[in-house]
Design an enzyme around this catalytic site. Structure first.
Site, short mmCIF file in Angstrom:
data_model
loop_
_atom_site.label_atom_id
_atom_site.label_comp_id
_atom_site.label_asym_id
_atom_site.label_seq_id
_atom_site.Cartn_x
_atom_site.Cartn_y
_atom_site.Cartn_z
N GLU A 137 0.77 -1.00 0.12
CA GLU A 137 -0.13 0.20 0.07
C GLU A 137 0.92 1.18 -0.01
O GLU A 137 1.83 1.35 0.91
CB GLU A 137 -0.82 0.11 1.18
CG GLU A 137 -1.77 1.42 1.38
CD GLU A 137 -2.41 1.39 2.67
OE1 GLU A 137 -3.48 2.15 2.78
OE2 GLU A 137 -2.01 0.79 3.64
N ASP A 172 -5.68 2.85 -1.03
CA ASP A 172 -6.38 3.69 -0.32
C ASP A 172 -6.75 4.98 -0.83
O ASP A 172 -5.56 5.68 -1.33
CB ASP A 172 -5.49 3.75 0.93
CG ASP A 172 -6.50 4.43 2.33
OD1 ASP A 172 -7.08 5.41 1.85
OD2 ASP A 172 -6.14 4.15 3.26
N GLU A 234 -11.46 2.56 6.56
CA GLU A 234 -10.60 2.78 7.43
C GLU A 234 -10.51 4.36 7.67
O GLU A 234 -9.74 5.07 7.12
CB GLU A 234 -9.06 2.47 6.64
CG GLU A 234 -7.96 2.78 7.77
CD GLU A 234 -6.68 2.12 7.05
OE1 GLU A 234 -5.85 1.55 7.83
OE2 GLU A 234 -6.14 2.62 6.04
#
Length: 257
Positions: A137, A172, A234
């Site tokens: 990520e 993300d 998240e």
């Protein structure tokens, strides 16, 4: 139709960790994710998952010494034995918890030597558990200064260099917007690599329906590229978790429903 996983490290924190699973299911989530399970017995977490009827979308590898500032071990020179031990610990938990993905944290490091170690360690992890899906990520430099992977093109280069079928991209959208922007076109370009998606508002990292990102539009983009995986929530609720779930109401299916 999007499938959402509540991030239990950030959401439902009004309760102890093992009580958050039932709260997430009662709110309508069918899956969860979390950062680090390692302070709890794997069997206790498995019982909480089963008791709530939840899937586990994602967990992270051990980060090293978090209090000392470590944020993963995969790219750290001189720490290969520690990295291998961390993967073994993650896989021991995964045998019980059965996560769909494990995020391999890169760590705070820069430079070509760190990159060489990072690629070798990722290859090593993939070979240790070829049946397990792993992700990397990119994380923005404001939230995590010095993190080894910041930009999506860099992540693509690493994934291509490692060349393992069980390694993919954890995208993300919060980090993506802060670092690069042009989120729609980047999702489209990265679609073959995307294995897990996470959302939060920018810049506050609160509920995903506010701030700079147009949530409905981006969910439509994910549908259009054929993404069918979990979307991890998240984010840090601006107040009590349940009070901020209005954005989720149209997709929620209460427990027993």
């Amino acid at each position: 139709m999007p499938r959402f996983a509540a991030n239990l490290t950030m959401m439902f924190t009004e309760r102890p960790f093992l009580e958050r699973f039932a709260a997430a299911r009662a709110a309508g989530f069918e899956a969860v994710e979390f950062l680090f399970p390692y302070e709890h017995d794997a069997a206790e977490i498995r019982a909480a998952l089963d008791g709530a009827g939840l899937a586990l979308a994602l967990m992270n590898t051990p980060p090293g010494d978090w209090e000392a500032g470590e944020r993963g071990l995969a790219s750290l020179p001189g720490r290969v034995p520690d990295f291998v031990a961390s993967i073994r610990q993650a896989l021991a938990y995964a045998e019980v918890l059965r996560p769909e993905r494990i995020h391999v944290m890169a760590g705070i490091s820069r430079g070509p030597w760190a990159r060489s170690i990072y690629a070798a360690n990722l290859s090593r992890a993939c070979e240790m558990a070829p049946q397990q899906q792993f992700t990397i990520e990119p994380i923005n430099a404001r939230d995590m200064p010095g993190y080894h992977i910041v930009e999506t093109q860099d992540a693509r280069t690493v994934i291509d260099a490692v060349g393992k079928g069980n390694l993919g991209l954890q995208l993300d959208l919060y980090h993506l917007q802060i670092t690069e922007g042009d989120v729609t076109r980047r999702i489209e370009a990265l679609s073959p690599l995307i294995r897990h998606v996470q959302i939060a508002s920018v810049p506050a990292r609160h509920e995903p329906d506010g701030g700079e990102l147009a949530l409905d539009h981006l969910l439509g983009v994910l549908d259009r590229i054929g993404y069918t995986g979990w979307i991890g929530c998240e984010y840090r609720p601006a107040g009590e978790t349940e009070a901020g779930l209005g954005w989720f109401a149209r997709w929620a299916r209460p427990a027993g429903g």
